[in-house]
Design a protein around this motif. Structure first.
Motif, short mmCIF file in Angstrom:
data_model
loop_
_atom_site.label_atom_id
_atom_site.label_comp_id
_atom_site.label_asym_id
_atom_site.label_seq_id
_atom_site.Cartn_x
_atom_site.Cartn_y
_atom_site.Cartn_z
N ARG A 10 0.84 -1.21 0.00
CA ARG A 10 0.00 0.00 0.00
C ARG A 10 0.87 1.25 0.00
O ARG A 10 0.60 2.22 -0.68
N PHE A 11 1.98 1.20 0.77
CA PHE A 11 2.87 2.36 0.81
C PHE A 11 3.63 2.51 -0.50
O PHE A 11 3.80 3.62 -1.00
N SER A 12 4.05 1.40 -1.11
CA SER A 12 4.71 1.46 -2.42
C SER A 12 3.78 2.10 -3.45
O SER A 12 4.21 2.91 -4.27
N GLU A 13 2.50 1.74 -3.39
CA GLU A 13 1.51 2.33 -4.29
C GLU A 13 1.36 3.83 -4.03
O GLU A 13 1.26 4.62 -4.97
N VAL A 94 -5.54 2.28 15.30
CA VAL A 94 -4.39 2.59 14.45
C VAL A 94 -4.50 1.80 13.15
O VAL A 94 -4.38 2.35 12.05
N ARG A 95 -4.76 0.50 13.25
CA ARG A 95 -4.85 -0.33 12.05
C ARG A 95 -6.05 0.06 11.19
O ARG A 95 -5.94 0.12 9.97
N ARG A 96 -7.20 0.34 11.82
CA ARG A 96 -8.40 0.73 11.04
C ARG A 96 -8.17 2.05 10.32
O ARG A 96 -8.57 2.21 9.17
N ALA A 97 -7.55 3.01 10.97
CA ALA A 97 -7.38 4.35 10.40
C ALA A 97 -6.27 4.40 9.35
O ALA A 97 -6.38 5.13 8.36
N THR A 98 -5.20 3.63 9.57
CA THR A 98 -4.04 3.73 8.69
C THR A 98 -3.87 2.54 7.75
O THR A 98 -3.29 2.68 6.68
N GLY A 99 -4.30 1.36 8.19
CA GLY A 99 -4.07 0.14 7.43
C GLY A 99 -2.74 -0.51 7.78
O GLY A 99 -2.34 -1.49 7.16
N TYR A 100 -2.05 0.03 8.78
CA TYR A 100 -0.74 -0.48 9.19
C TYR A 100 -0.73 -0.77 10.68
O TYR A 100 -1.49 -0.17 11.45
N PRO A 106 3.50 4.60 8.27
CA PRO A 106 4.17 5.67 7.53
C PRO A 106 3.39 6.99 7.70
O PRO A 106 2.25 6.98 8.17
N PRO A 107 3.97 8.10 7.29
CA PRO A 107 3.29 9.39 7.44
C PRO A 107 2.19 9.63 6.40
O PRO A 107 1.39 10.55 6.56
N PHE A 108 2.12 8.83 5.36
CA PHE A 108 1.06 8.95 4.35
C PHE A 108 0.86 7.58 3.72
O PHE A 108 1.60 6.65 4.00
N TRP A 129 13.77 10.35 8.30
CA TRP A 129 13.48 8.96 7.99
C TRP A 129 12.19 8.55 8.66
O TRP A 129 11.96 8.86 9.82
N ALA A 130 11.34 7.81 7.95
CA ALA A 130 10.07 7.36 8.49
C ALA A 130 9.80 5.92 8.07
O ALA A 130 10.41 5.43 7.11
N ALA A 131 8.88 5.27 8.76
CA ALA A 131 8.51 3.89 8.44
C ALA A 131 7.89 3.83 7.04
O ALA A 131 7.16 4.73 6.64
N ALA A 132 8.18 2.75 6.33
CA ALA A 132 7.65 2.54 4.98
C ALA A 132 6.56 1.47 4.99
O ALA A 132 6.43 0.69 4.06
N GLY A 133 5.80 1.43 6.09
CA GLY A 133 4.66 0.53 6.17
C GLY A 133 4.89 -0.79 6.87
O GLY A 133 3.95 -1.54 7.09
N THR A 134 6.16 -1.07 7.21
CA THR A 134 6.47 -2.29 7.96
C THR A 134 7.48 -1.94 9.04
O THR A 134 8.18 -0.93 8.92
#
Length: 165
Positions: A10-13, A94-100, A106-108, A129-134
């Motif tokens: 999802r973050f790659s997309e 957190v998971r419902r709102a972000t999917g992560y 990640p920030p977006f 530097w920020a998380a990339a979804g994992t």
């Protein structure tokens, strides 16, 4: 070091949708769930890590972007939002709102839109530097660009310690 395929799909997309295909993604064999773990793995200052923290303000999720060396002042967040109540969101929200999951947010690139507050302290660095979804992946970006892609408002919500301005 590897490219976007190691990031959460999802973050790659989201990176692709924002034409950020050249953003460097780093993957680590050990989790970088905490800001300290991420800074150590990357070899950067703790304050260059962006924590993506979800809060619940009057029942609505709100994302706060904070540097890894600082803590969020919930009272300042409440005042900034004009909210009655603000508290840290639980793992389910957190998971419902972000999917992560917590530790990889990640920030977006989230599953839902929410208000985003970005602490001004992030702008003190050329790169953050920020998380990339994992919990195993991070990415680097200029803080102003990261905040813009997150749709964030630059605010002062860092907890102040005695004697520190």
């Amino acid at each position: 070091m590897s490219k976007a395929p190691t990031a959460h799909p999802r973050f790659s997309e989201a990176l692709s949708d924002l034409a950020l295909d050249d953003v460097e993604i780093r993957a680590f064999p050990d989790a970088t769930r905490t800001a300290a773990q991420a800074a150590e793995a990357i070899g950067c200052e703790l304050s260059q890590i962006v924590k993506s923290l979800v809060f619940e303000a009057d029942g609505e999720p709100v994302l706060v972007l904070m540097d890894g060396a600082s803590r969020v002042d919930v009272g300042l967040v409440r005042a900034e939002l004009g909210a009655g109540t603000v508290s840290r969101a639980g793992a389910d929200l957190v998971r419902r709102a972000t999917g992560y999951a917590i530790g990889g947010v990640p920030p977006f690139g989230h599953v839902s839109r929410m208000r985003v507050l970005a602490d001004r302290g992030l702008l003190a660095h050329g790169t953050v530097w920020a998380a990339a979804g994992t919990p195993h992946t991070v990415f680097a970006l200029a803080p102003g660009e990261l905040i813009a892609h997150a749709g964030g408002s630059v605010v002062d919500v860092r907890e102040q310690t005695a004697g520190v301005p």
